[in-house]
Write an enzyme that holds these catalytic residues in place. Structure first.
Site, PDB file in Angstrom:
ATOM      1  N   TYR A  94      16.977  -8.561 -60.657  1.00 36.67           N
ATOM      2  CA  TYR A  94      15.996  -7.581 -61.143  1.00 36.67           C
ATOM      3  C   TYR A  94      14.633  -7.762 -60.474  1.00 36.67           C
ATOM      4  O   TYR A  94      13.666  -7.147 -60.877  1.00 36.67           O
ATOM      5  CB  TYR A  94      15.849  -7.689 -62.657  1.00 36.67           C
ATOM      6  CG  TYR A  94      17.113  -7.341 -63.408  1.00 36.67           C
ATOM      7  CD1 TYR A  94      17.554  -6.025 -63.488  1.00 36.67           C
ATOM      8  CD2 TYR A  94      17.872  -8.329 -64.030  1.00 36.67           C
ATOM      9  CE1 TYR A  94      18.709  -5.702 -64.168  1.00 36.67           C
ATOM     10  CE2 TYR A  94      19.039  -8.008 -64.712  1.00 36.67           C
ATOM     11  CZ  TYR A  94      19.448  -6.690 -64.780  1.00 36.67           C
ATOM     12  OH  TYR A  94      20.607  -6.364 -65.458  1.00 36.67           O
ATOM     13  N   ASP A 113      24.490 -15.737 -69.173  1.00 41.55           N
ATOM     14  CA  ASP A 113      25.511 -16.214 -68.240  1.00 41.55           C
ATOM     15  C   ASP A 113      25.082 -17.474 -67.496  1.00 41.55           C
ATOM     16  O   ASP A 113      25.902 -18.324 -67.190  1.00 41.55           O
ATOM     17  CB  ASP A 113      25.835 -15.120 -67.218  1.00 41.55           C
ATOM     18  CG  ASP A 113      26.555 -13.944 -67.846  1.00 41.55           C
ATOM     19  OD1 ASP A 113      27.662 -14.131 -68.345  1.00 41.55           O
ATOM     20  OD2 ASP A 113      25.987 -12.839 -67.844  1.00 41.55           O
ATOM     21  N   HIS A 155      22.346 -10.090 -55.148  1.00 41.50           N
ATOM     22  CA  HIS A 155      22.893  -9.047 -56.030  1.00 41.50           C
ATOM     23  C   HIS A 155      21.779  -8.237 -56.665  1.00 41.50           C
ATOM     24  O   HIS A 155      20.638  -8.676 -56.788  1.00 41.50           O
ATOM     25  CB  HIS A 155      23.791  -9.656 -57.104  1.00 41.50           C
ATOM     26  CG  HIS A 155      23.066 -10.463 -58.145  1.00 41.50           C
ATOM     27  ND1 HIS A 155      22.794 -10.003 -59.410  1.00 41.50           N
ATOM     28  CD2 HIS A 155      22.559 -11.713 -58.098  1.00 41.50           C
ATOM     29  CE1 HIS A 155      22.159 -10.926 -60.104  1.00 41.50           C
ATOM     30  NE2 HIS A 155      22.007 -11.985 -59.332  1.00 41.50           N
ATOM     31  N   TYR A 176      19.037   0.018 -69.193  1.00 41.48           N
ATOM     32  CA  TYR A 176      18.310  -0.775 -70.179  1.00 41.48           C
ATOM     33  C   TYR A 176      17.380  -1.784 -69.514  1.00 41.48           C
ATOM     34  O   TYR A 176      16.516  -2.361 -70.179  1.00 41.48           O
ATOM     35  CB  TYR A 176      19.285  -1.490 -71.118  1.00 41.48           C
ATOM     36  CG  TYR A 176      19.704  -2.882 -70.704  1.00 41.48           C
ATOM     37  CD1 TYR A 176      19.199  -4.006 -71.359  1.00 41.48           C
ATOM     38  CD2 TYR A 176      20.607  -3.083 -69.658  1.00 41.48           C
ATOM     39  CE1 TYR A 176      19.582  -5.286 -70.988  1.00 41.48           C
ATOM     40  CE2 TYR A 176      20.988  -4.361 -69.285  1.00 41.48           C
ATOM     41  CZ  TYR A 176      20.472  -5.450 -69.952  1.00 41.48           C
ATOM     42  OH  TYR A 176      20.846  -6.722 -69.574  1.00 41.48           O
ATOM     43  N   ARG A 177      17.498  -1.940 -68.218  1.00 39.14           N
ATOM     44  CA  ARG A 177      16.791  -2.988 -67.485  1.00 39.14           C
ATOM     45  C   ARG A 177      17.020  -2.685 -66.014  1.00 39.14           C
ATOM     46  O   ARG A 177      18.077  -2.187 -65.638  1.00 39.14           O
ATOM     47  CB  ARG A 177      17.428  -4.328 -67.855  1.00 39.14           C
ATOM     48  CG  ARG A 177      16.671  -5.592 -67.557  1.00 39.14           C
ATOM     49  CD  ARG A 177      17.470  -6.757 -68.125  1.00 39.14           C
ATOM     50  NE  ARG A 177      16.857  -8.047 -67.904  1.00 39.14           N
ATOM     51  CZ  ARG A 177      17.482  -9.204 -68.095  1.00 39.14           C
ATOM     52  NH1 ARG A 177      18.740  -9.204 -68.514  1.00 39.14           N
ATOM     53  NH2 ARG A 177      16.863 -10.349 -67.888  1.00 39.14           N
TER      54      ARG A 177
END
Length: 604
Positions: A145, A207, A447, A528-529
């Site tokens: 992110y 995670d 990622h 959501y993010r």
């Protein structure tokens, strides 16, 4: 190659029980970097340090001298050297180690390390005095992110993690704790064990456990026990506002209160929400509730053979989840991700570097693993003593077996390093380091996530799955979908894994993600993010009633941050000084992060 940092020697270290796994993970990451010829030191091509628009070299030097005088030279670092990506346990706090753009886009000009709330106040007042944007991070592990990168290039990163790392309270009476930003899930779990409270208190963990408890919660991250909605389990914030004042929310506003972590609301408007996924303040303390040990747990794994089983499976899951028969935020994962999470590069299975790995090759690989071939795998956990778990497990088994070909996998024979055991640990409050192995699918693996929210309905799952699969095929990207099911909603988390040294691979990943965000929004599904690059686009999809929500956010921003110094642009919220000056990032903007001016000041 240096050894992995550990707790408690450093706040961002790995617990000793995970040291061997961390060493192996680091070796695999660096091997893939070396194989691709990637240099972990990234030379700078533009002038250093990266100054914010409108700030001259002389003004920046004067400001840095002022900041050093207030916090000490040892706590202020100018970013004028080559950038180092590192890896998960030794990540940078100067830029995004998994950048989807050019290396020089989201780069800090300097990093400052406050040691207290008072230090944070001093930094905020300094920023207002010199009109230099600041970007606070807890520990900088928001990977996928944007990591630690500032949205506005040349911002000064305020790293709260290095020195503000105290666990201020752990209460075994009311199952709560109070922490500073530098406390990771690893550190909180270790401290609970060290205090002899491990048989009583569980930490809900994501995670990967290396992120900040505060950072993850404020960005509305999730974990995998019944306490998986971290924002819903927080209670009490201490916040430094963009003008330097400090507030405590909820019961914390009452002097001498004794229920700050036990009751989140206090009296009057509940203001905590404006400090979640925003740029309205810097959280310096947070309370969060801990889960009582339920008296035992039992993790299980079911596999389903056909892609088209998805809709029926989601319809079965919904009533079980709402009734809390399925108790935790479990995962329904696709077989491609199950193959990738083993940590081998895709070249092990398929030599061509371009195009999708054929489905038959993925299934052939899965057939050789302990869980066997499948298309969908459901990882879940039941809680309580055996007599309490038994009826729930029986109900789950009967429901899942309505799907032809369903298999309940016997996990008792799985080797200790099998991925199932990582999910078992996480679902029972023990942080792990396994999940990012799917980044090793490609050289220099990075990622970025597509993460829309939908109702728990089979039709919605199928729609989102087909939407994302279609776009992945168009852009030649292997598809890694997983559904995380909450109580009344589910998140589809699609991790796009790409080679961060390849301009073409990065461009394909970003184009795919932008396409999916627009496709999903057109059908009523919102993220959501999201990553820094996508924040303006995603914020723009929440446009009901003439963008009334964003207008309210801008009103709050201008009132709380009149000089526009705190994380401008985060979550698409721009202060008045930046609006209409070309700062919003879209596909049409050419993926450039900088506008032309700030508050009328010309570009440097």
């Amino acid at each position: 190659m240096t050894d992995v940092p550990t707790l408690p020697e450093t706040h961002s270290g790995i617990p000793v029980y995970l040291l061997d796994k961390a060493r192996a993970t680091k070796a695999a990451v660096y091997q893939l970097k070396d194989n691709a010829g990637a240099d972990t030191n990234i030379p700078r091509r533009r002038a250093v340090p990266a100054l914010p628009v409108g700030v001259t070299t002389e003004a920046f030097k004067t400001a840095m001298d002022d900041l050093r005088g207030q916090l000490g030279s040892e706590h202020v670092e100018v970013v004028d050297q080559a950038l180092k990506d590192g890896w998960y346990m030794e990540h940078p706090n100067t830029h995004d180690m998994m950048t989807i753009l050019d290396d020089e886009e989201f780069v800090a000009s300097a990093v400052v390390y406050p040691g207290s709330t008072e230090d944070v106040q001093a930094v905020v007042r300094w920023a207002n005095k010199h009109l230099i944007p600041i970007f606070p991070i807890s520990m900088g592990r928001n990977l996928g992110y944007g990591g630690a990168a500032p949205r506005v290039r040349g911002s000064v990163v305020v790293d709260l993690g290095r020195r503000m790392r105290k666990i201020l309270d752990i209460s075994a009476d009311d199952f709560t704790c109070l922490v500073e930003p530098g406390v990771s899930f690893y550190a909180l779990h270790d401290e609970i064990q060290a205090r002899g409270l491990g048989d009583e208190l569980w930490v809900d963990v994501p995670d990967l456990g290396g992120g900040s408890v505060i950072g993850n919660t404020v960005d509305r991250g999730v974990g995998y026990t019944p306490y998986g909605d971290h924002w819903a389990t927080h209670s009490g914030l201490e916040v430094v506002l963009p003008t330097g004042e400090v507030v405590r929310t909820g019961m914390g506003a009452l002097p001498g209160n004794n229920t700050w972590q036990a009751f989140p609301y206090g009296f009057g408007p509940f203001s905590d929400g404006i400090f979640s996924q925003s740029n309205f303040g810097i959280v310096t303390k947070m309370g969060i509730t801990l889960m009582p040990n339920p008296g035992g747990h039992e993790s299980f794994l079911y596999t389903f053979q056909k892609e088209e089983d998805l809709a029926q499976l989601i319809e079965i899951i919904r009533p079980l989840r709402i009734r809390n028969i399925l108790e935790n935020v479990a995962q329904l994962r696709h077989v491609t991700q199950a193959v990738a999470v083993r940590g081998y590069p895709r070249s092990k299975y398929y030599e061509p570097v371009d195009g999708l790995v054929p489905e038959d090759i993925i299934h052939e690989a899965a057939a050789t693993f302990p869980a066997g071939d499948h298309t969908w795998a459901y990882y879940g956990t039941a809680y309580g003593p055996p007599e309490a778990r038994a009826p729930k497990l029986a109900a789950i088994d009967a429901a899942f077996r309505k799907i032809p070909g369903c298999q309940k996998v016997d996990t008792s024979t799985f080797p200790a390093d099998e991925y199932f055991w990582s999910r078992d640990k996480i679902a029972s409050g023990t942080p792990d380091l396994h999940e990012l192995r799917w980044c090793q699918w490609v050289p220099n693996g990075s990622h970025i996530a597509f993460s829309p929210v939908s109702p728990i309905r089979g039709a919605d799952a199928s729609t989102l799955y087909e939407l994302a699969r279609k776009r992945h095929a168009e852009h030649g990207i292997d598809f890694f979908p997983a559904f995380c099911v909450g109580l009344r909603e589910m998140h589809l988390i699609v991790e796009i894994v790409f080679d961060r040294t390849s301009a073409s691979k990065k461009a394909a990943a970003l184009a795919c993600l932008r396409d999916m965000v627009d496709d999903a929004a057109a059908l009523g599904y919102g993220e959501y993010r999201t990553h820094l690059v996508l924040m303006d686009q995603v914020a723009g999809t929440y446009s009901w009633n003439g963008n009334s929500l964003m207008k309210m956010h801008e009103t709050l921003k201008d009132a709380l941050d009149p000089n526009g110094i705190l994380a401008p642009g985060r979550c698409g919220i721009w202060p008045a000084q930046y609006r209409g000056r070309g700062w919003e990032m879209t596909r049409e903007s050419g993926e450039k992060s900088e506008g032309a001016s700030v508050g009328g000041r010309s570009e440097k």
